[in-house]
Design a protein around this motif. Sequence first.
Motif, PDB file in Angstrom:
ATOM      1  N   CYS A 282       0.824  -1.266   0.163  1.00  0.00           N
ATOM      2  CA  CYS A 282      -0.041  -0.100  -0.028  1.00  0.00           C
ATOM      3  C   CYS A 282       0.986   1.352   0.171  1.00  0.00           C
ATOM      4  N   CYS A 300      -1.388   2.267   4.673  1.00  0.00           N
ATOM      5  CA  CYS A 300      -1.901   1.316   5.719  1.00  0.00           C
ATOM      6  C   CYS A 300      -0.793   0.150   5.974  1.00  0.00           C
ATOM      7  N   THR A 302      -0.082  -2.389   4.187  1.00  0.00           N
ATOM      8  CA  THR A 302      -0.490  -3.886   3.818  1.00  0.00           C
ATOM      9  C   THR A 302       0.296  -4.361   2.845  1.00  0.00           C
ATOM     10  N   CYS A 311      -4.460  -1.476  -3.015  1.00  0.00           N
ATOM     11  CA  CYS A 311      -4.387  -2.142  -1.630  1.00  0.00           C
ATOM     12  C   CYS A 311      -5.993  -2.585  -1.174  1.00  0.00           C
ATOM     13  N   CYS A 314      -7.434  -0.766   1.888  1.00  0.00           N
ATOM     14  CA  CYS A 314      -7.952   0.538   1.994  1.00  0.00           C
ATOM     15  C   CYS A 314      -8.217   1.201   0.514  1.00  0.00           C
ATOM     16  N   ASN A 316      -5.853   2.346  -1.597  1.00  0.00           N
ATOM     17  CA  ASN A 316      -4.988   3.120  -2.008  1.00  0.00           C
ATOM     18  C   ASN A 316      -4.103   2.419  -3.210  1.00  0.00           C
TER      19      ASN A 316
HETATM   20 ZN   LIG Z   1      -4.005   0.263   2.320  1.00  0.00          ZN
END
Ligand SMILES: [Zn+2]
Length: 347
Positions: A282, A300, A302, A311, A314, A316
């Motif tokens: 992310c 975040c 991830t 992502c 989230c 992104n």
């Molecule tokens: Zn994310």
Amino acid sequence: MIFPRTARYDRVMIKVNNLFLQENITSFPVDPFQIIKNNKWGLLTYSEIADEQGAWIEDIIAAFQSEDGYTIFDGTNYTIAYNDTIQNQGRIKFTLMHEIGHIYMNHLVDFDETVLTRSELTDKKYKVLENEANAFARNTLAPVMVVKALDLKTSIDVADHFGLSQAAATVRLKSLIMDYRQLLSPFIRFQREHFRQFIEAGLYAKQCLICSHHFVESDADFCPVCGYGALVNRKGVDQMIYKGYLLDDSSRAIICPCCENEHLNYEGENCKICGVTLVNKCAPTYVTGNTGLNYWEESCETKLDGDARYCVKCGNESTFFQQGLLKDWKTEKKEIEQEKEMEELLF
Ligand SMILES: [Zn+2]
Ligand SMILES: [Zn+2]
Ligand SMILES: [Zn+2]
Ligand SMILES: [Zn+2]
């Protein structure tokens, strides 16, 4: 050997798990033809035998006293004969696994071969061995713990996940509780662990309704390819395969996706040759807020798959996407479709 009075289901379960280990089976459908080949057992069809003997299929069925199949042991090697005139491929598969069950359970070595032929004298004994071979077949084609872990309740679902015929799937479901009672805890643990990837792929399979991407992720809110949150739980075949890179368990590229440098066995997130970020995760993303003002949405952190442009947690953008290593999904979809059209024109 003393003849068992009832089917030895506990022993069947040990043999079932032995087969998974010996044949290196970690996913389904199981292919009995491959198992027979690997073990160098002979394989004959009823048609071949009928041709050779100048007989009818009915004569072969009568001689073997079996409509479906039979196994012969000559003291050193096994030969399985099966009725290839049966149209239902699922039934043939079950028959072959049943015969493999007789071999794995050592029936032809431990007991008089004639017991395997039905006759009034041996009818009861024959049934015991048949029950063992049937239990072997259903538990190798669709093991109890995998069916339970996937929480499959209908024969359609079972048939779908294990590549079985509807009839075989129905039999599987009917004897599920009975087979479960036979499973000792070490077997349960073994099957859960041995088939973990297959179970997770079944449980966490998702499909995106926007870009048709299929992927496996326990808790995703966004599609990794198009970034939309239109996901449904569905196991299926990926018809749209978007480009991606091979990553290790910590989402780090194995070969640099930019300069193809293969010597990446050092710490650090960037390629020493071209400087690109090797971990797909992310990334901070510039977004337009509700008020129309643009702002940076933080990462975040991830870690993502090798084909993720977005992502899954989230929405992104991913580091690979921002670096231009992965194309926008719409562009790529168009290219894939054009390629398919070209192929259809050529063949
Ligand atoms: Zn994310
Ligand atoms: Zn049999
Ligand atoms: Zn998507
Ligand atoms: Zn590089």
